[in-house]
Scaffold this active site. Structure first.
Site, PDB file in Angstrom:
ATOM      1  N   ASP A  20      59.706   8.321  47.016  1.00  0.00           N
ATOM      2  CA  ASP A  20      59.945   8.688  45.614  1.00  0.00           C
ATOM      3  C   ASP A  20      60.088   7.401  44.812  1.00  0.00           C
ATOM      4  OD1 ASP A  20      60.920   9.375  43.127  1.00  0.00           O
ATOM      5  OD2 ASP A  20      62.349  10.875  43.881  1.00  0.00           O
ATOM      6  N   HIS A 135      75.583   9.580  34.730  1.00  0.00           N
ATOM      7  CA  HIS A 135      74.640  10.642  34.329  1.00  0.00           C
ATOM      8  C   HIS A 135      75.054  12.022  34.835  1.00  0.00           C
ATOM      9  CE1 HIS A 135      71.945   7.660  32.772  1.00  0.00           C
ATOM     10  NE2 HIS A 135      71.767   7.078  33.951  1.00  0.00           N
ATOM     11  N   ASP A 172      75.832  -0.091  30.889  1.00  0.00           N
ATOM     12  CA  ASP A 172      74.608   0.227  31.635  1.00  0.00           C
ATOM     13  C   ASP A 172      73.471   0.402  30.621  1.00  0.00           C
ATOM     14  OD1 ASP A 172      73.816   1.645  34.562  1.00  0.00           O
ATOM     15  OD2 ASP A 172      72.643   2.374  32.855  1.00  0.00           O
ATOM     16  N   HIS A 174      71.183   2.581  30.583  1.00  0.00           N
ATOM     17  CA  HIS A 174      70.861   3.989  30.323  1.00  0.00           C
ATOM     18  C   HIS A 174      72.012   4.682  29.595  1.00  0.00           C
ATOM     19  CE1 HIS A 174      68.494   2.927  34.000  1.00  0.00           C
ATOM     20  NE2 HIS A 174      67.535   3.581  33.349  1.00  0.00           N
ATOM     21  N   ASP A 265      71.900  -2.924  34.949  1.00  0.00           N
ATOM     22  CA  ASP A 265      70.467  -2.828  34.687  1.00  0.00           C
ATOM     23  C   ASP A 265      70.167  -3.271  33.253  1.00  0.00           C
ATOM     24  OD1 ASP A 265      71.813  -0.627  33.672  1.00  0.00           O
ATOM     25  OD2 ASP A 265      70.754   0.824  34.940  1.00  0.00           O
ATOM     26  N   TYR A 305      69.533  -2.979  39.386  1.00  0.00           N
ATOM     27  CA  TYR A 305      68.533  -2.820  40.446  1.00  0.00           C
ATOM     28  C   TYR A 305      67.819  -4.116  40.813  1.00  0.00           C
ATOM     29  CZ  TYR A 305      69.896   1.739  38.990  1.00  0.00           C
ATOM     30  OH  TYR A 305      70.680   2.814  38.671  1.00  0.00           O
TER      31      TYR A 305
HETATM   32  C1  X5A Z   1      72.802   4.890  37.104  1.00  0.00           C
HETATM   33  C2  X5A Z   1      71.409   4.608  36.631  1.00  0.00           C
HETATM   34  C3  X5A Z   1      69.179   5.413  36.229  1.00  0.00           C
HETATM   35  C4  X5A Z   1      68.255   6.551  36.510  1.00  0.00           C
HETATM   36  C5  X5A Z   1      66.853   6.219  36.071  1.00  0.00           C
HETATM   37  C6  X5A Z   1      65.861   7.307  36.346  1.00  0.00           C
HETATM   38  N1  X5A Z   1      70.524   5.622  36.688  1.00  0.00           N
HETATM   39  N2  X5A Z   1      64.551   6.957  35.899  1.00  0.00           N
HETATM   40  O1  X5A Z   1      71.119   3.492  36.259  1.00  0.00           O
HETATM   41 ZN    ZN Z   2      71.395   2.616  34.413  1.00  0.00          ZN
END
Ligand code: X5A
Ligand code: ZN
EC number: 3.5.1.48
Length: 620
Positions: A20, A135, A172, A174, A265, A305
């Site tokens: 994935d 999330h 973060d 996101h 990230d 990441y």
């Molecule tokens: C915790 C976090 C990111 C999910 C990305 C999905 N989640 N494309 O950084």
């Molecule tokens: Zn994130």
């Protein structure tokens, strides 16, 4: 009082078992890379190490439905096919037989950290966890997140510790929509998130990630979204977001606890974020948060990441929690146009709910590039607000020679030295603060004093000798910061000598923040090596690029808005390698004001901040 590091090796167990491309970046090595680097740097050893425990069913139930918790519990006994089928019911999620155990440890780690901080065992700390949490929702896993670690910690702090005001800072890259949904009508939790948004074209593609989502019902104004509409946001953009949006609201909110959804990230190199901020930026962000809630800051890992950037950023965060000075920030401290627009639209959306934004928003922040600035970009960190109209276009940072110098880290052995004319045996000082015995040589002191009539008296000479000795210790790197006392009558002359001495003994650029009626030394050169900021002087004026003066800012939102809107933006743009703070006659500030100013200036010059106080003031 110490920093906790909460961890458990078992959290490296959960991993993706099938192919994935979206989920494969959330790997066990994220934790080991961060921990290995903390060990290499000797940072782990300086923390109170706590072994993570599992959160209980009741604790998970603080934010999740019982049905969802049992669903996740059942994944422990599923085969690979079934795990994959269940994972497909959620967006960007994988389950592993160890996921339930890991996710309970991740939530439990956050609870332990909050307990350690709120019982006074430690001052602050970091929980190194996976899976991440922000999330995840009441009854849904999402974006690699299973249980909402930070939300559970916030609910627990309310329920078990009786807190009424909790700030969650989600840096973060996101949007932590899970946290937003869980607290959107709750005025006791202020949730701030910046996130890559690109006008809604970036995951999780939600309309409610935009700046106009501000909470609902009782919670109106307690959700703060700052969407980034371009990639490549850097140090200047992140700092501007804190100084001009988050911190004004955070001070007004006055939290009892700060929780950080510490995803990395948002750092340079990360494949998800595509941003440009360097790891050092997280030291500065952390340091700015430490002035809130009496320093009770609990950070919990979310995303991140790029293993190298992640490890480095985690070190910067822990180092700062431990109290080390932040390394200087690189790059021109000029936010980009898109960042300014995002910050301005978030301020406009929040203005109805926050006094701290109302006064300043009478004058919109500059949105068009200034021709006075280098590269045709707007002035550093958008000084905004009425009193800033007087402020000059920002000083162009001189080509930075000091950035090439070996950095001011590691920290000097002595963090803070206090130099009183006569050592005060009744003074109770924290363990990392020492009283200075030494003094500069008599002849040398006299030579520096000679041009100044007010330095002729014995008392003033003694104080000057102590100050010179302290300044040398700072410039040589033995001492990081200092406080020196001087008789009131000699304040201006002593400051003048300190500036000259600093400039002739290695400081390339010196920032002087003078509070009260202190005149700028007459012979100070306008060569760009000294930036003189006078707060609480007689008039508002930008007398030159390097000489800015503002009256005590009572009418314009107070001292705090002056620090956030004017002093720090100009200071970060100037990139000094030495900072002098002088409290002159009639500064009219309370002790906490001066302490706050000094704490916030610690981000400059690797923490080399020397405060000059009048002898009387220093005994308070
Ligand atoms: C915790 C976090 C990111 C999910 C990305 C999905 N989640 N494309 O950084
Ligand atoms: Zn994130």
């Amino acid at each position: 009082m110490g920093t906790a590091l909460v961890y458990h090796e078992d959290m490296t167990a959960t991993r993706l078992l099938w192919d994935d491309p979206e989920c494969e970046i959330e790997r066990p090595e994220r934790l080991t890379a961060a921990l290995d680097r903390l060990r290499q740097r000797g940072l782990e050893q300086r923390c109170l190490r706590l072994s993570a425990r599992e959160a209980s069913k009741e604790e998970l139930g603080l934010v999740h439905s019982p049905e969802y918790v049992s669903l996740v519990r059942k994944t422990q006994v599923l085969g690979e096919e079934e795990l994959q089928a269940l994972s497909r019911q959620f967006d960007a999620i994988y389950f592993h037989p160890s996921t339930f155990h890991c996710a309970r440890l991740a939530a439990g780690a956050g609870l332990q950290l909050v307990d350690a901080v709120l019982t006074g065992t430690v001052q602050n700390g970091l929980a190194l966890v996976r899976p991440p949490g922000h999330h995840s929702q009441r009854a849904a896993a999402n974006g690699f997140c299973v249980f909402n670690n930070v939300a559970i910690a916030a609910a627990h702090a309310k329920q078990k510790h009786g807190l009424h005001r909790i700030l969650i800072v989600d840096w973060d890259v996101h949007h932590g929509q899970g946290i937003q949904y869980l607290f959107e009508d709750d005025p006791s939790v202020l949730y701030f998130s910046w996130h890559r948004y690109e006008h809604g074209r970036f995951w999780p593609f939600l309309r409610e990630s935009d700046a106009d989502a501000v909470g609902r019902g009782q919670g109106l104004g307690f959700t703060v979204n700052l969407p980034w509409n371009q990639v490549g946001m850097g140090n200047a953009d992140y700092m501007a977001a804190f100084l001009h949006l988050l911190l004004p609201l955070a001070f007004e909110f006055d939290p009892e606890l700060v929780l950080v959804s510490a995803g990395f990230d948002s750092v340079i190199g990360d494949p998800e974020g595509q941003m440009q901020a360097t790891p050092e930026c997280f030291a500065h962000l952390t340091q700015l948060l430490q002035v809130l809630a009496g320093g009770r800051v609990c950070a919990m890992l979310e995303g991140g990441y790029h293993l190298e950037s992640l490890a480095e950023s985690v070190c910067m965060t822990v180092q700062t929690l431990l109290g080390d000075p932040a390394p200087p920030l690189s790059g021109p401290m000029v936010p980009c146009q898109s960042a300014l627009e995002s910050i301005q639209s978030a301020r406009a959306a929040q203005a109805p709910y926050w006094k701290s934004l109302q006064l300043q928003d009478a004058t919109p922040v500059p949105t068009s590039p200034s021709t006075h600035s280098p590269e045709g970009r707007p002035p550093p960190l958008l000084p905004g607000g009425p009193m800033c109209k007087a402020a000059a276009p920002a000083p162009a940072p001189a080509p930075s020679s000091f950035l090439d110098q070996p950095c001011l880290c590691p920290a000097p052995s002595v963090r803070t030295t206090v130099a009183l004319t006569a050592p005060d045996t009744t003074l109770v000082l924290p363990p990392d603060v020492i009283q200075q015995e030494g003094s500069a040589l008599r002849e040398e002191t006299e030579a520096w004093a000679r041009p100044h009539k007010s330095l002729a008296r014995e008392e003033a000479l003694t104080a000057l000798g102590k100050l010179l000795y302290l300044l040398d210790g700072m410039l040589d790197g033995q001492v990081n910061s200092g406080i020196a006392a001087t008789p009131a009558s000699a304040a201006a002359a002593t400051l003048d000598v300190a500036i000259q001495r600093g400039l002739s003994h290695g400081a390339q650029r010196l920032l002087c923040v003078a509070l009260g009626q202190l005149d700028r030394p007459p012979d100070l050169a306008h060569d760009g090596r000294t930036l003189w900021l006078n707060i609480g002087g007689k008039e508002a004026a930008a007398l030159s690029m390097f000489h800015v003066s503002t009256p005590l800012p009572v009418m314009t939102g107070g001292f705090l808005s002056c620090i956030l809107g004017l002093v720090l933006p100009l200071a970060y743009g100037f990139q000094p390698d030495l900072v002098l703070v002088a409290l002159g006659p009639g500064h009219g500030l309370q002790g906490p004001h001066a302490a706050l100013l000094s704490a916030m200036l610690r981000g400059l010059a690797g923490g080399r901040v020397l405060a000059l106080l009048e002898e009387r003031t220093s005994r308070l």
